[in-house]
Write a protein that holds these residues in place. Structure first.
Motif, PDB file in Angstrom:
ATOM      1  N   PHE A  43     152.712 116.418  29.861  1.00  8.80           N
ATOM      2  CA  PHE A  43     152.099 117.699  29.503  1.00  8.80           C
ATOM      3  C   PHE A  43     151.271 118.347  30.606  1.00  8.80           C
ATOM      4  O   PHE A  43     151.039 119.545  30.564  1.00  8.80           O
ATOM      5  CB  PHE A  43     151.225 117.527  28.258  1.00  8.80           C
ATOM      6  N   TRP A  44     150.784 117.578  31.535  1.00  4.10           N
ATOM      7  CA  TRP A  44     149.931 118.109  32.600  1.00  4.10           C
ATOM      8  C   TRP A  44     150.382 117.555  33.936  1.00  4.10           C
ATOM      9  O   TRP A  44     151.468 117.019  34.055  1.00  4.10           O
ATOM     10  CB  TRP A  44     148.465 117.724  32.364  1.00  4.10           C
ATOM     11  N   GLN A  45     149.487 117.620  34.864  1.00  3.18           N
ATOM     12  CA  GLN A  45     149.751 117.044  36.190  1.00  3.18           C
ATOM     13  C   GLN A  45     149.561 115.526  36.121  1.00  3.18           C
ATOM     14  O   GLN A  45     148.629 115.046  35.469  1.00  3.18           O
ATOM     15  CB  GLN A  45     148.771 117.644  37.197  1.00  3.18           C
ATOM     16  N   PRO A  46     150.417 114.773  36.777  1.00  2.75           N
ATOM     17  CA  PRO A  46     150.277 113.302  36.725  1.00  2.75           C
ATOM     18  C   PRO A  46     148.949 112.850  37.323  1.00  2.75           C
ATOM     19  O   PRO A  46     148.548 113.319  38.386  1.00  2.75           O
ATOM     20  CB  PRO A  46     151.440 112.792  37.578  1.00  2.75           C
ATOM     21  N   PRO A  47     148.233 111.976  36.623  1.00  5.71           N
ATOM     22  CA  PRO A  47     146.947 111.501  37.158  1.00  5.71           C
ATOM     23  C   PRO A  47     147.163 110.566  38.347  1.00  5.71           C
ATOM     24  O   PRO A  47     148.149 109.838  38.426  1.00  5.71           O
ATOM     25  CB  PRO A  47     146.328 110.746  35.984  1.00  5.71           C
ATOM     26  N   LEU A  48     146.227 110.593  39.270  1.00  7.97           N
ATOM     27  CA  LEU A  48     146.327 109.791  40.485  1.00  7.97           C
ATOM     28  C   LEU A  48     145.868 108.345  40.282  1.00  7.97           C
ATOM     29  O   LEU A  48     146.236 107.473  41.049  1.00  7.97           O
ATOM     30  CB  LEU A  48     145.486 110.433  41.600  1.00  7.97           C
ATOM     31  N   TRP A  49     145.085 108.120  39.255  1.00  5.26           N
ATOM     32  CA  TRP A  49     144.414 106.836  39.117  1.00  5.26           C
ATOM     33  C   TRP A  49     145.124 105.837  38.212  1.00  5.26           C
ATOM     34  O   TRP A  49     144.801 104.651  38.216  1.00  5.26           O
ATOM     35  CB  TRP A  49     142.998 107.055  38.586  1.00  5.26           C
ATOM     36  N   THR A  50     146.088 106.256  37.429  1.00  2.06           N
ATOM     37  CA  THR A  50     146.612 105.376  36.380  1.00  2.06           C
ATOM     38  C   THR A  50     147.380 104.161  36.905  1.00  2.06           C
ATOM     39  O   THR A  50     147.217 103.066  36.369  1.00  2.06           O
ATOM     40  CB  THR A  50     147.505 106.160  35.400  1.00  2.06           C
ATOM     41  N   GLN A  51     148.204 104.333  37.925  1.00  4.34           N
ATOM     42  CA  GLN A  51     148.985 103.197  38.403  1.00  4.34           C
ATOM     43  C   GLN A  51     148.068 102.110  38.965  1.00  4.34           C
ATOM     44  O   GLN A  51     148.209 100.931  38.642  1.00  4.34           O
ATOM     45  CB  GLN A  51     149.975 103.625  39.482  1.00  4.34           C
ATOM     46  N   GLU A  52     147.103 102.507  39.771  1.00  2.42           N
ATOM     47  CA  GLU A  52     146.209 101.511  40.365  1.00  2.42           C
ATOM     48  C   GLU A  52     145.272 100.901  39.322  1.00  2.42           C
ATOM     49  O   GLU A  52     144.990  99.704  39.358  1.00  2.42           O
ATOM     50  CB  GLU A  52     145.409 102.151  41.495  1.00  2.42           C
ATOM     51  N   MET A  53     144.828 101.698  38.374  1.00  4.45           N
ATOM     52  CA  MET A  53     143.980 101.159  37.306  1.00  4.45           C
ATOM     53  C   MET A  53     144.759 100.167  36.461  1.00  4.45           C
ATOM     54  O   MET A  53     144.219  99.132  36.049  1.00  4.45           O
ATOM     55  CB  MET A  53     143.445 102.305  36.441  1.00  4.45           C
ATOM     56  N   ALA A  54     146.017 100.437  36.221  1.00  2.00           N
ATOM     57  CA  ALA A  54     146.863  99.491  35.479  1.00  2.00           C
ATOM     58  C   ALA A  54     147.022  98.191  36.265  1.00  2.00           C
ATOM     59  O   ALA A  54     146.972  97.099  35.690  1.00  2.00           O
ATOM     60  CB  ALA A  54     148.231 100.116  35.199  1.00  2.00           C
ATOM     61  N   GLN A  55     147.184  98.294  37.574  1.00  2.00           N
ATOM     62  CA  GLN A  55     147.298  97.095  38.409  1.00  2.00           C
ATOM     63  C   GLN A  55     146.003  96.283  38.375  1.00  2.00           C
ATOM     64  O   GLN A  55     146.039  95.054  38.233  1.00  2.00           O
ATOM     65  CB  GLN A  55     147.630  97.476  39.856  1.00  2.00           C
ATOM     66  N   PHE A  56     144.866  96.943  38.502  1.00  2.00           N
ATOM     67  CA  PHE A  56     143.575  96.247  38.465  1.00  2.00           C
ATOM     68  C   PHE A  56     143.363  95.569  37.118  1.00  2.00           C
ATOM     69  O   PHE A  56     142.874  94.440  37.043  1.00  2.00           O
ATOM     70  CB  PHE A  56     142.413  97.203  38.746  1.00  2.00           C
ATOM     71  N   THR A  57     143.721  96.257  36.042  1.00  2.00           N
ATOM     72  CA  THR A  57     143.568  95.694  34.702  1.00  2.00           C
ATOM     73  C   THR A  57     144.456  94.466  34.524  1.00  2.00           C
ATOM     74  O   THR A  57     144.026  93.451  33.971  1.00  2.00           O
ATOM     75  CB  THR A  57     143.900  96.758  33.633  1.00  2.00           C
ATOM     76  N   MET A  58     145.672  94.537  35.029  1.00  2.00           N
ATOM     77  CA  MET A  58     146.588  93.405  34.910  1.00  2.00           C
ATOM     78  C   MET A  58     146.096  92.216  35.736  1.00  2.00           C
ATOM     79  O   MET A  58     146.190  91.069  35.292  1.00  2.00           O
ATOM     80  CB  MET A  58     147.995  93.830  35.356  1.00  2.00           C
ATOM     81  N   VAL A  59     145.555  92.476  36.919  1.00  2.00           N
ATOM     82  CA  VAL A  59     145.004  91.402  37.748  1.00  2.00           C
ATOM     83  C   VAL A  59     143.837  90.740  37.022  1.00  2.00           C
ATOM     84  O   VAL A  59     143.738  89.508  36.964  1.00  2.00           O
ATOM     85  CB  VAL A  59     144.580  91.930  39.134  1.00  2.00           C
ATOM     86  N   ALA A  60     142.941  91.532  36.452  1.00  2.00           N
ATOM     87  CA  ALA A  60     141.794  90.983  35.724  1.00  2.00           C
ATOM     88  C   ALA A  60     142.271  90.157  34.529  1.00  2.00           C
ATOM     89  O   ALA A  60     141.758  89.057  34.276  1.00  2.00           O
ATOM     90  CB  ALA A  60     140.872  92.109  35.265  1.00  2.00           C
TER      91      ALA A  60
END
Length: 168
Positions: A43-60
């Motif tokens: 619906f909007w512009q793709p967020p810049l932070w989601t892929q890296e935040m998902a990676q950090f969450t998975m690592v944690a």
């Protein structure tokens, strides 16, 4: 077994149980981040932070749940021979091989602490467009490694007790 050893095992396992159970809920955070990414891209512009935040969450999730997984015996073993052995023989083999795991985790922790100190000193950031600080995830990796080392020591104490004919 000395009371201090039994107390150590109980404290470490209680702590790892609680942290592991809390880490399980990080999957909901991961799902939320990925869902937001999908909705925002549609619906909007793709967020810049989601892929890296998902990676950090998975690592944690992975690192903080490691000691809990070890505690439950959900870790991977070569079960070709091990499963056929008696509990006493399994304890004897585990009491020897746990030192290799502790050594490996010690090397990981040594490198992790060095990398975390570096990240804190210079304010290291990711090279992506979002550029988050890397120190928080590196601290989590070090914490998870310490928890796995403590759980490995608790396992060693349990194995020694089993070899002596005692159960903790």
């Amino acid at each position: 077994m000395p009371r201090a050893a039994i107390l150590f095992v109980r404290i470490v396992e209680a702590m790892n149980y609680r942290i592991g159970r809390m880490a399980m809920y990080l999957l909901f955070l991961l799902a939320g981040v990925l869902l937001w990414s999908i909705v925002a891209k549609a619906f909007w512009q793709p967020p810049l932070w989601t892929q890296e935040m998902a990676q950090f969450t998975m690592v944690a999730y992975f690192v903080l749940g490691g000691a809990y997984s070890l505690q439950l015996g959900a870790n991977v073993r070569m079960d070709l021979l091990y499963g056929r052995w008696s509990p006493r023989r399994q304890a004897a083999v585990d009491a020897v091989t746990v030192f290799a795991m502790i050594f490996f985790l010690g090397v990981v922790l040594y490198g992790g602490i060095d990398s975390t100190i570096y990240a804190l000193e210079i304010g290291e950031r990711s090279r992506t467009v979002w550029r988050p600080y890397l120190a928080p995830i590196k601290i989590i990796i070090c914490l998870g490694t310490v928890l796995m080392i403590l759980q490995s020591i608790a396992y060693l104490i349990r194995d020694i007790a089993r070899l002596r004919g005692e159960e903790i």
